[in-house]
Design a protein around this motif. Structure first.
Motif, PDB file in Angstrom:
ATOM      1  N   ASP A 134       0.855  -1.188   0.000  1.00  0.00           N
ATOM      2  CA  ASP A 134       0.000   0.000   0.000  1.00  0.00           C
ATOM      3  C   ASP A 134       0.892   1.239   0.000  1.00  0.00           C
ATOM      4  O   ASP A 134       1.681   1.434   0.930  1.00  0.00           O
ATOM      5  CB  ASP A 134      -0.900  -0.015   1.238  1.00  0.00           C
ATOM      6  CG  ASP A 134      -1.844   1.167   1.306  1.00  0.00           C
ATOM      7  OD1 ASP A 134      -2.112   1.762   0.255  1.00  0.00           O
ATOM      8  OD2 ASP A 134      -2.316   1.472   2.427  1.00  0.00           O
ATOM      9  N   ILE A 135       0.807   2.044  -1.044  1.00  0.00           N
ATOM     10  CA  ILE A 135       1.580   3.281  -1.084  1.00  0.00           C
ATOM     11  C   ILE A 135       1.014   4.226  -0.021  1.00  0.00           C
ATOM     12  O   ILE A 135      -0.151   4.599  -0.065  1.00  0.00           O
ATOM     13  CB  ILE A 135       1.517   3.942  -2.467  1.00  0.00           C
ATOM     14  CG1 ILE A 135       2.110   3.012  -3.529  1.00  0.00           C
ATOM     15  CG2 ILE A 135       2.254   5.282  -2.472  1.00  0.00           C
ATOM     16  CD1 ILE A 135       1.997   3.540  -4.949  1.00  0.00           C
ATOM     17  N   GLY A 136       1.845   4.584   0.929  1.00  0.00           N
ATOM     18  CA  GLY A 136       1.388   5.389   2.053  1.00  0.00           C
ATOM     19  C   GLY A 136       1.029   4.563   3.270  1.00  0.00           C
ATOM     20  O   GLY A 136       0.751   5.104   4.337  1.00  0.00           O
ATOM     21  N   GLY A 137       1.064   3.229   3.123  1.00  0.00           N
ATOM     22  CA  GLY A 137       0.793   2.339   4.245  1.00  0.00           C
ATOM     23  C   GLY A 137       2.087   1.747   4.786  1.00  0.00           C
ATOM     24  O   GLY A 137       3.184   2.216   4.464  1.00  0.00           O
ATOM     25  N   THR A 138       1.964   0.713   5.579  1.00  0.00           N
ATOM     26  CA  THR A 138       3.145   0.106   6.206  1.00  0.00           C
ATOM     27  C   THR A 138       3.263  -1.395   5.958  1.00  0.00           C
ATOM     28  O   THR A 138       4.245  -2.000   6.382  1.00  0.00           O
ATOM     29  CB  THR A 138       3.130   0.350   7.728  1.00  0.00           C
ATOM     30  OG1 THR A 138       1.930  -0.226   8.281  1.00  0.00           O
ATOM     31  CG2 THR A 138       3.187   1.835   8.057  1.00  0.00           C
ATOM     32  N   GLU A 139       2.298  -2.000   5.267  1.00  0.00           N
ATOM     33  CA  GLU A 139       2.281  -3.453   5.089  1.00  0.00           C
ATOM     34  C   GLU A 139       2.809  -3.855   3.721  1.00  0.00           C
ATOM     35  O   GLU A 139       2.459  -3.265   2.698  1.00  0.00           O
ATOM     36  CB  GLU A 139       0.860  -3.991   5.257  1.00  0.00           C
ATOM     37  CG  GLU A 139       0.166  -3.578   6.547  1.00  0.00           C
ATOM     38  CD  GLU A 139       0.899  -4.069   7.773  1.00  0.00           C
ATOM     39  OE1 GLU A 139       1.278  -5.256   7.801  1.00  0.00           O
ATOM     40  OE2 GLU A 139       1.110  -3.270   8.713  1.00  0.00           O
ATOM     41  N   LEU A 140       3.653  -4.912   3.719  1.00  0.00           N
ATOM     42  CA  LEU A 140       4.153  -5.493   2.484  1.00  0.00           C
ATOM     43  C   LEU A 140       3.961  -7.008   2.532  1.00  0.00           C
ATOM     44  O   LEU A 140       4.292  -7.651   3.528  1.00  0.00           O
ATOM     45  CB  LEU A 140       5.636  -5.182   2.268  1.00  0.00           C
ATOM     46  CG  LEU A 140       6.033  -3.716   2.162  1.00  0.00           C
ATOM     47  CD1 LEU A 140       6.726  -3.282   3.446  1.00  0.00           C
ATOM     48  CD2 LEU A 140       6.959  -3.471   0.975  1.00  0.00           C
ATOM     49  N   TYR A 141       3.431  -7.572   1.447  1.00  0.00           N
ATOM     50  CA  TYR A 141       3.223  -9.009   1.340  1.00  0.00           C
ATOM     51  C   TYR A 141       4.117  -9.539   0.221  1.00  0.00           C
ATOM     52  O   TYR A 141       3.934  -9.195  -0.947  1.00  0.00           O
ATOM     53  CB  TYR A 141       1.756  -9.320   1.032  1.00  0.00           C
ATOM     54  CG  TYR A 141       0.794  -8.917   2.120  1.00  0.00           C
ATOM     55  CD1 TYR A 141       0.372  -9.837   3.080  1.00  0.00           C
ATOM     56  CD2 TYR A 141       0.299  -7.607   2.202  1.00  0.00           C
ATOM     57  CE1 TYR A 141      -0.516  -9.476   4.087  1.00  0.00           C
ATOM     58  CE2 TYR A 141      -0.578  -7.233   3.214  1.00  0.00           C
ATOM     59  CZ  TYR A 141      -0.981  -8.175   4.144  1.00  0.00           C
ATOM     60  OH  TYR A 141      -1.849  -7.803   5.147  1.00  0.00           O
TER      61      TYR A 141
END
Length: 395
Positions: A134-141
């Motif tokens: 999510d651009i602007g978020g903190t989660e990466l899968y």
């Protein structure tokens, strides 16, 4: 009595002796085997250098696929959502949207599904893994064709994420107290390198092909001129080892092409070595860059046009020496461009055309109005993704 021939010899000097006749069958058998091997080698060389080999492979792998009259197999279905973006990995389709991250197999089974609340979904792939974030978020899968590899939570807002050839992950974040920061995670998802930028914004970052260097694009000024900088770090040192200045250039993308950093800028492609030297470039001259894909094997695929939009344009491929491999005039407005392996796919408003890296036409498909994104695959097939389903085109 066996059927040996006798040589009577010279009775005055020596006794008669047996002579073994030449076995003509064995001789012809050896010749036939050698000829078959030579022909097989020649045929394999011809097939390997053309798209025929990939076509034969597809005919075996997808022999039982339920295809329509156009050679398309509808393999993937999902909720209709225009926010979705896609990647394809070894037959699986990866999808990242505002509400979910999923991995769908060719057998129709969901191999991974996670509900999310993204504000701006994004995805990147190196052909072996994909990262949905999510651009602007903190989660990466981080995902592969079978499902989730690992889940990373950053301590700052993610601006961009890119997977290197060795599955190392470069992430640019907005870090409190700095203009930006870049993190590198190894293939196991562990943070192994970090640098903080106190005076310049970081646009994007990429790991080198050998996995030992990180290149980050920053913005600033040099002698009053807007300048983009490609800053090179060796990942066992905290200080940069080299900097490449690009005066007057805005950088759109950065990725490796044949172990060289390929910088996609407003006016040219630049191929930058690990020591910061520009090894080669390809200037766009009076043309505008309209689309670009850097995921082919050893080349960049470009769409250039005399105008910023419209149906007129030139499709071309460029190698790491800045040399044109092949080019062709686009035969309509190109809606999407994707490269993988030795192929380039151009999605037009009313048809799809697949080219080889020399821009020779390999296949074309009409009636593609439902597709909004094309995903070229290294075996010469392509995934056409629409709002509610995706189909695999098998030329």
């Amino acid at each position: 009595m066996d059927k040996m021939k006798f040589d009577p010899g010279n009775p005055q000097e020596e006794a008669p002796k047996r002579i073994q006749p030449k076995n003509k069958k064995k001789k012809w058998l050896r010749l036939a085997v050698v000829t078959a091997i030579v022909l097989a080698v020649v045929a394999l060389a011809v097939l390997w250098d053309s798209t025929t080999f990939d076509g034969l492979r597809r005919s075996f792998v997808y022999a039982r696929a339920d295809k329509d009259e156009n050679g398309c197999a509808r393999l993937y279905s999902y909720d209709s959502d225009r926010s979705g973006c896609f990647a394809t990995l070894d037959g699986s389709l990866i999808r990242s949207s505002l509400s979910q991250v999923s991995v769908m197999g060719e057998d129709g089974n969901m191999r991974f599904h996670e509900s999310v609340k993204f504000r701006c979904a994004a995805i990147d792939s190196n052909g072996k893994r994909a990262v949905a974030y999510d651009i602007g978020g903190t989660e990466l899968y981080v995902l592969d064709s079978k499902g989730l590899v690992h889940h990373i939570t950053c301590d700052s807002e993610v601006q961009s994420a890119q997977l290197g050839e060795d599955n190392k992950l470069a992430v640019v974040v907005n870090k409190s107290g700095y203009k930006a920061a870049a993190y590198v995670y190894d293939a196991a998802g562990q943070l192994t390198f970090e640098f903080d930028s106190a005076d310049k914004f970081i646009m994007t970052a990429a790991v080198s092909g050998d996995g030992k260097h990180l290149a980050a694009v920053t913005m600033g000024q040099s002698d009053g001129v807007f300048t983009s900088y490609v800053v090179i770090y060796r990942m066992n040192r905290k200080e940069p080892t080299a900097t490449c200045e690009l005066p007057g250039e805005a950088v759109y993308d950065l990725r490796t092409v044949d172990n060289t950093f390929c910088v996609v800028a407003e006016n040219a492609l630049y191929f930058v070595a690990n020591n910061g030297t520009i090894n080669a470039s390809y200037p766009f001259e009076e043309s505008y860059l309209r689309r670009c894909s850097l995921q082919g094997d050893g080349f960049a695929a470009l769409l250039l046009g005399r105008y910023k939009s419209g149906a007129q344009g030139t499709l071309l491929t460029v190698d790491e020496r800045g040399k044109v491999i092949g080019q062709v005039e686009a035969d309509g407005e190109v809606l999407d461009l994707s490269a993988s392996g030795n192929y380039v796919a151009a999605l037009y408003s009313d048809h799809l055309t697949i080219y080889d890296k020399r821009m020779r036409e390999c296949a074309t498909l009409s009636n593609v109005s439902a597709a909004r994104e094309i995903l070229m695959r290294g075996d010469g097939s392509a995934v056409l993704a629409g709002n509610g389903s995706a189909a695999l085109y098998l030329p």
